[in-house]
Motif scaffolding. Structure first.
Motif, PDB file in Angstrom:
ATOM      1  N   GLN A  65       0.848  -1.194   0.000  1.00  0.00           N
ATOM      2  CA  GLN A  65       0.000   0.000   0.000  1.00  0.00           C
ATOM      3  C   GLN A  65       0.882   1.242   0.000  1.00  0.00           C
ATOM      4  O   GLN A  65       1.823   1.336   0.793  1.00  0.00           O
ATOM      5  CB  GLN A  65      -0.884   0.016   1.241  1.00  0.00           C
ATOM      6  CG  GLN A  65      -2.008  -0.989   1.201  1.00  0.00           C
ATOM      7  CD  GLN A  65      -2.797  -0.996   2.489  1.00  0.00           C
ATOM      8  OE1 GLN A  65      -2.843  -1.993   3.168  1.00  0.00           O
ATOM      9  NE2 GLN A  65      -3.407   0.132   2.810  1.00  0.00           N
TER      10      GLN A  65
ATOM     11  N   THR B  27      -3.301   4.114  -2.187  1.00  0.00           N
ATOM     12  CA  THR B  27      -3.695   3.017  -1.290  1.00  0.00           C
ATOM     13  C   THR B  27      -2.942   3.042   0.040  1.00  0.00           C
ATOM     14  O   THR B  27      -3.212   2.216   0.907  1.00  0.00           O
ATOM     15  CB  THR B  27      -3.465   1.653  -1.964  1.00  0.00           C
ATOM     16  OG1 THR B  27      -2.062   1.509  -2.240  1.00  0.00           O
ATOM     17  CG2 THR B  27      -4.263   1.525  -3.247  1.00  0.00           C
ATOM     18  N   LEU B  36      -9.857  -0.351   2.743  1.00  0.00           N
ATOM     19  CA  LEU B  36      -9.412   0.091   1.416  1.00  0.00           C
ATOM     20  C   LEU B  36     -10.423  -0.322   0.345  1.00  0.00           C
ATOM     21  O   LEU B  36     -10.810   0.493  -0.504  1.00  0.00           O
ATOM     22  CB  LEU B  36      -8.026  -0.505   1.099  1.00  0.00           C
ATOM     23  CG  LEU B  36      -7.546  -0.345  -0.339  1.00  0.00           C
ATOM     24  CD1 LEU B  36      -7.417   1.125  -0.736  1.00  0.00           C
ATOM     25  CD2 LEU B  36      -6.204  -1.060  -0.547  1.00  0.00           C
ATOM     26  N   LEU B  63      -2.881  -7.244  -1.681  1.00  0.00           N
ATOM     27  CA  LEU B  63      -3.302  -5.925  -2.159  1.00  0.00           C
ATOM     28  C   LEU B  63      -3.744  -5.998  -3.620  1.00  0.00           C
ATOM     29  O   LEU B  63      -4.760  -5.408  -4.002  1.00  0.00           O
ATOM     30  CB  LEU B  63      -2.144  -4.938  -1.991  1.00  0.00           C
ATOM     31  CG  LEU B  63      -2.346  -3.534  -2.537  1.00  0.00           C
ATOM     32  CD1 LEU B  63      -3.547  -2.858  -1.893  1.00  0.00           C
ATOM     33  CD2 LEU B  63      -1.086  -2.702  -2.326  1.00  0.00           C
TER      34      LEU B  63
END
Lengths: 67, 264
Positions: A65, B27, B36, B63
């Motif tokens: 992220q 993100t 998220l 992710l």
């Protein structure tokens, strides 16, 4: 001494990038992973054939992220 | 439908790819992958940034899976790179990892402000464009630098409103407007957005899109803020198309004097 992600001794000289990744539990077809050895990209297509030297510095990178 | 139409006809097109949403989501900083995912859905965004870092075999969840399930395309970044060399190598690794030519190019020149290093940025952009990348550089709000990046062949420019993660909004709106005038490629405001009004202002200044990371991810309610950002970007875009009234010093009555009663 081979370094993998900054840690000494994470791989054996003479083994392939694929063998290293298998030990790190990275699937050969896994999306989102890239490998650099000594500051150069090792393309996925060369993971089987690329043999690590005794002084290789390996970076195994994935999605995080960010940004 | 013209500028600001919310029906998708008013797409943001970068490097020939149209996107219905003009909001790009970063993100980084979300408390969990579930938050998220929920925030991405609320944002309506079609493009989200990801970073490349050493893998953590113990990490839970993927992710890339979350983004894929959300129907969002990946925009890899070169966050953390301080030299053109590192940024170019990171971009090439990202292309290998994520199977995309798109790269959000960041070359940081100062650790406290995280401001871009303009000289290294130009070098990296030039090399990556030559290598076939679709380059979206994170840049200062300097219209001259923006033009140089366009001349090199960048697909868009991403000027900062204020330092990354500062939430200080757009500190120099005149420069952002000048950047918009200086180049023909899309301008996506990046960095500094703190809340919805910052995103609306960016669009009203003529930006083609807004990127928001911390403002959504670190909000007390990230999903609600993602919704707010989506609406703000749409509102700002609609307002541009609608054409605002000129600013004036003195009042101008909205009710005509004509027909006003006289009470003796």
């Amino acid at each position: 001494m081979i370094r993998v992600n900054g840690q000494a001794g994470g791989a054996n000289a003479g083994e392939s990038v694929s063998a290293l990744l298998a030990r790190l539990r990275v699937a050969a077809d896994s999306r989102g992973v890239a490998v650099a050895v000594d500051g150069e990209v090792v393309p996925r297509s060369a993971w089987d054939s690329f043999i690590l030297s005794e002084t290789a510095s390996v970076e195994v990178l994935g999605a995080m992220q960010g940004g | 439908m013209g500028v600001g139409s919310p029906d998708g006809a008013d797409a943001l097109t970068i490097a020939g790819r149209p996107m219905r949403s003009r909001l790009i989501v970063g993100t980084g900083g979300f408390p969990s992958l579930q938050v998220l995912a929920d925030a991405l859905a609320a944002s309506g965004s079609e493009l989200a940034t990801v970073a490349l870092r050493r893998i953590d075999p113990a990490a839970e969840g993927s992710l890339t899976d979350v983004l894929q399930q959300a129907g969002v395309s990946l925009l890899p970044n070169t966050a953390g790179c301080h030299t053109a060399r590192d940024a170019v190598l990171t971009a090439r690794l990202a292309r290998e990892a994520f199977d995309t030519d798109w790269i959000k190019l960041e070359v940081i020149g100062d650790q406290d402000t995280l401001l871009p290093d303009a000289a290294e940025l130009l070098l990296a952009a030039e090399e990556l464009v030559a290598d076939g990348f679709v380059v979206l550089p994170y840049t200062t709000d300097d219209p001259v630098l923006a033009r140089r990046l366009e001349d090199i062949g960048c697909a868009a420019v991403m000027p900062l409103g204020s330092p990354i993660g500062s939430g200080m909004g757009i500190r120099n709106p005149y420069n952002i407007a000048l950047v918009r005038e200086a180049v023909a490629i899309p301008v996506v405001l990046d960095a500094g957005v703190g809340t919805a009004s910052d995103a609306a202002l960016a669009m009203e200044l003529g930006c083609d899109g807004v990127m928001s990371a911390s403002a959504i991810a670190r909000a007390q309610d990230p999903v609600a803020m993602a919704t707010a950002m989506r609406l703000a970007v749409q509102s700002g875009r609609l307002a541009v198309g609608a054409g605002r009234i000129p600013r004036r010093t003195y009042a101008s009555p909205s009710t005509p004097d004509e027909g006003l009663a006289e009470f003796g």
